[in-house]
Structures are given as C-alpha cells and as structure tokens.
Design a protein around this motif. Structure first.
Motif, PDB file in Angstrom:
ATOM      1  N   PHE A  18     -85.879  14.873 -19.725  1.00  0.00           N
ATOM      2  CA  PHE A  18     -85.479  14.627 -18.345  1.00  0.00           C
ATOM      3  C   PHE A  18     -86.728  14.558 -17.477  1.00  0.00           C
ATOM      4  O   PHE A  18     -87.773  15.086 -17.846  1.00  0.00           O
ATOM      5  CB  PHE A  18     -84.509  15.710 -17.841  1.00  0.00           C
ATOM      6  CG  PHE A  18     -85.070  17.102 -17.868  1.00  0.00           C
ATOM      7  CD1 PHE A  18     -85.708  17.624 -16.748  1.00  0.00           C
ATOM      8  CD2 PHE A  18     -84.963  17.886 -19.006  1.00  0.00           C
ATOM      9  CE1 PHE A  18     -86.231  18.911 -16.770  1.00  0.00           C
ATOM     10  CE2 PHE A  18     -85.477  19.175 -19.026  1.00  0.00           C
ATOM     11  CZ  PHE A  18     -86.119  19.683 -17.907  1.00  0.00           C
ATOM     12  N   GLU A  19     -86.596  13.887 -16.349  1.00  0.00           N
ATOM     13  CA  GLU A  19     -87.732  13.748 -15.439  1.00  0.00           C
ATOM     14  C   GLU A  19     -88.144  15.113 -14.913  1.00  0.00           C
ATOM     15  O   GLU A  19     -87.298  15.919 -14.521  1.00  0.00           O
ATOM     16  CB  GLU A  19     -87.387  12.816 -14.280  1.00  0.00           C
ATOM     17  CG  GLU A  19     -87.309  11.369 -14.716  1.00  0.00           C
ATOM     18  CD  GLU A  19     -87.156  10.416 -13.547  1.00  0.00           C
ATOM     19  OE1 GLU A  19     -88.093  10.338 -12.715  1.00  0.00           O
ATOM     20  OE2 GLU A  19     -86.086   9.781 -13.470  1.00  0.00           O
ATOM     21  N   SER A  20     -89.456  15.368 -14.939  1.00  0.00           N
ATOM     22  CA  SER A  20     -89.992  16.635 -14.485  1.00  0.00           C
ATOM     23  C   SER A  20     -91.453  16.417 -14.098  1.00  0.00           C
ATOM     24  O   SER A  20     -92.339  16.443 -14.961  1.00  0.00           O
ATOM     25  CB  SER A  20     -89.879  17.687 -15.601  1.00  0.00           C
ATOM     26  OG  SER A  20     -90.399  18.922 -15.162  1.00  0.00           O
ATOM     27  N   PHE A  23     -92.110  13.911 -17.728  1.00  0.00           N
ATOM     28  CA  PHE A  23     -90.843  14.213 -18.379  1.00  0.00           C
ATOM     29  C   PHE A  23     -90.996  15.534 -19.114  1.00  0.00           C
ATOM     30  O   PHE A  23     -92.106  15.972 -19.409  1.00  0.00           O
ATOM     31  CB  PHE A  23     -90.436  13.113 -19.374  1.00  0.00           C
ATOM     32  CG  PHE A  23     -89.824  11.920 -18.714  1.00  0.00           C
ATOM     33  CD1 PHE A  23     -88.449  11.769 -18.661  1.00  0.00           C
ATOM     34  CD2 PHE A  23     -90.622  10.945 -18.148  1.00  0.00           C
ATOM     35  CE1 PHE A  23     -87.882  10.661 -18.046  1.00  0.00           C
ATOM     36  CE2 PHE A  23     -90.068   9.843 -17.529  1.00  0.00           C
ATOM     37  CZ  PHE A  23     -88.694   9.698 -17.478  1.00  0.00           C
ATOM     38  N   LYS A  24     -89.858  16.180 -19.425  1.00  0.00           N
ATOM     39  CA  LYS A  24     -89.874  17.451 -20.123  1.00  0.00           C
ATOM     40  C   LYS A  24     -88.837  17.417 -21.248  1.00  0.00           C
ATOM     41  O   LYS A  24     -87.755  16.850 -21.088  1.00  0.00           O
ATOM     42  CB  LYS A  24     -89.545  18.584 -19.149  1.00  0.00           C
ATOM     43  CG  LYS A  24     -89.693  19.961 -19.743  1.00  0.00           C
ATOM     44  CD  LYS A  24     -89.541  21.026 -18.676  1.00  0.00           C
ATOM     45  CE  LYS A  24     -89.820  22.396 -19.279  1.00  0.00           C
ATOM     46  NZ  LYS A  24     -89.801  23.433 -18.254  1.00  0.00           N
ATOM     47  N   LEU A  25     -89.186  18.051 -22.372  1.00  0.00           N
ATOM     48  CA  LEU A  25     -88.292  18.145 -23.526  1.00  0.00           C
ATOM     49  C   LEU A  25     -87.380  19.348 -23.357  1.00  0.00           C
ATOM     50  O   LEU A  25     -87.811  20.422 -22.925  1.00  0.00           O
ATOM     51  CB  LEU A  25     -89.128  18.299 -24.803  1.00  0.00           C
ATOM     52  CG  LEU A  25     -88.366  18.442 -26.111  1.00  0.00           C
ATOM     53  CD1 LEU A  25     -87.622  17.151 -26.449  1.00  0.00           C
ATOM     54  CD2 LEU A  25     -89.335  18.793 -27.236  1.00  0.00           C
ATOM     55  N   ASP A  26     -86.107  19.178 -23.695  1.00  0.00           N
ATOM     56  CA  ASP A  26     -85.142  20.263 -23.644  1.00  0.00           C
ATOM     57  C   ASP A  26     -84.175  20.074 -24.811  1.00  0.00           C
ATOM     58  O   ASP A  26     -84.173  19.030 -25.461  1.00  0.00           O
ATOM     59  CB  ASP A  26     -84.391  20.234 -22.306  1.00  0.00           C
ATOM     60  CG  ASP A  26     -83.674  21.542 -22.002  1.00  0.00           C
ATOM     61  OD1 ASP A  26     -83.878  22.530 -22.735  1.00  0.00           O
ATOM     62  OD2 ASP A  26     -82.902  21.573 -21.027  1.00  0.00           O
ATOM     63  N   PHE A  27     -83.354  21.073 -25.078  1.00  0.00           N
ATOM     64  CA  PHE A  27     -82.378  20.992 -26.157  1.00  0.00           C
ATOM     65  C   PHE A  27     -81.008  21.312 -25.613  1.00  0.00           C
ATOM     66  O   PHE A  27     -80.833  22.239 -24.836  1.00  0.00           O
ATOM     67  CB  PHE A  27     -82.750  21.961 -27.291  1.00  0.00           C
ATOM     68  CG  PHE A  27     -84.014  21.558 -27.978  1.00  0.00           C
ATOM     69  CD1 PHE A  27     -83.981  20.668 -29.042  1.00  0.00           C
ATOM     70  CD2 PHE A  27     -85.235  22.031 -27.532  1.00  0.00           C
ATOM     71  CE1 PHE A  27     -85.158  20.268 -29.660  1.00  0.00           C
ATOM     72  CE2 PHE A  27     -86.416  21.640 -28.146  1.00  0.00           C
ATOM     73  CZ  PHE A  27     -86.376  20.759 -29.220  1.00  0.00           C
TER      74      PHE A  27
END
Length: 114
Positions: free
Chosen positions: A72-74, A49-53
């Motif tokens: 989100f899945e990454s 998963f990856k963190l985003d804003f």
C-alpha cells in the motif's frame, strides 16, 4: 504490478510486459506455476510503498492459511522485489491469481541500471 510504460527491446515490447513482484511471487518456482513465460529481469525497489500481510477484510491464503502479502502507498517507505518480464498472454492468469485484489495497480516507472 505491471509497467504501463514502454521500453523498446527489439520489437518484443508489444508481446511482453514488466511485472513487479513481491511476497511469494519472488520465487521462480511459484511465478512459473501460472506464468511460464516469466523471465527474471532485475531486482527493483518500489518507493513510497510498504509491504503488509493480510487485508482489511482479514482474508488469508486458501493454500497456506496465512496472511496474504500486499502493498500500500506509504510515503517514505520502500518495498524491494524483483521484476519479471512476461508474455502478455499471462495477464489473465495474473488477474485470476489476484482475484481478491480489488484493482490492478499500474504504475509508471523506469528502470535504472548501474
């Protein structure tokens, strides 16, 4: 993110759940505003998963007017956070806090302690 798997913790499993937190929910003061039963359980890593804003609609926080933390899945990425143990009575307050999120993400996972 709630853990749908079960761990036997002396009969308390029916009353509690584990919640993976990131962003502002890392802060004890923040999580306790709406979830007073939250107790620190451990530091955790969410693989793939990856963190985003922000989000695809460009929404920002109504409180501080910045991008909203999301994951989100990454494949190959990871998100570090903490796991809070909470009473199931706090599920509704979590749902209210994340009303802008389209669905509750439930992952099957286990915790490895060294």
């Amino acid at each position: 993110m709630a853990n749908s798997g079960g761990e036997d913790r002396g009969g308390q499993e029916e009353e509690s759940f584990l919640y993976f937190a990131y962003g502002s929910n890392l802060l004890m003061e923040r999580i306790h505003l709406r979830n007073p039963s939250a107790e620190f359980y451990c530091v955790a890593r969410l693989q793939d998963f990856k963190l985003d804003f922000g989000n695809s609609q460009g929404k920002t926080s109504e409180t501080w007017h910045g991008g909203i933390a999301t994951i989100f899945e990454s494949p190959g990425d990871e998100v570090w956070g903490v796991v809070w143990k909470m009473n199931k009575s706090n599920l509704s307050s979590l749902d209210e806090s994340f009303a802008r999120v389209q669905k509750r993400m439930v992952c099957h996972w286990s915790i490895k302690r060294s």
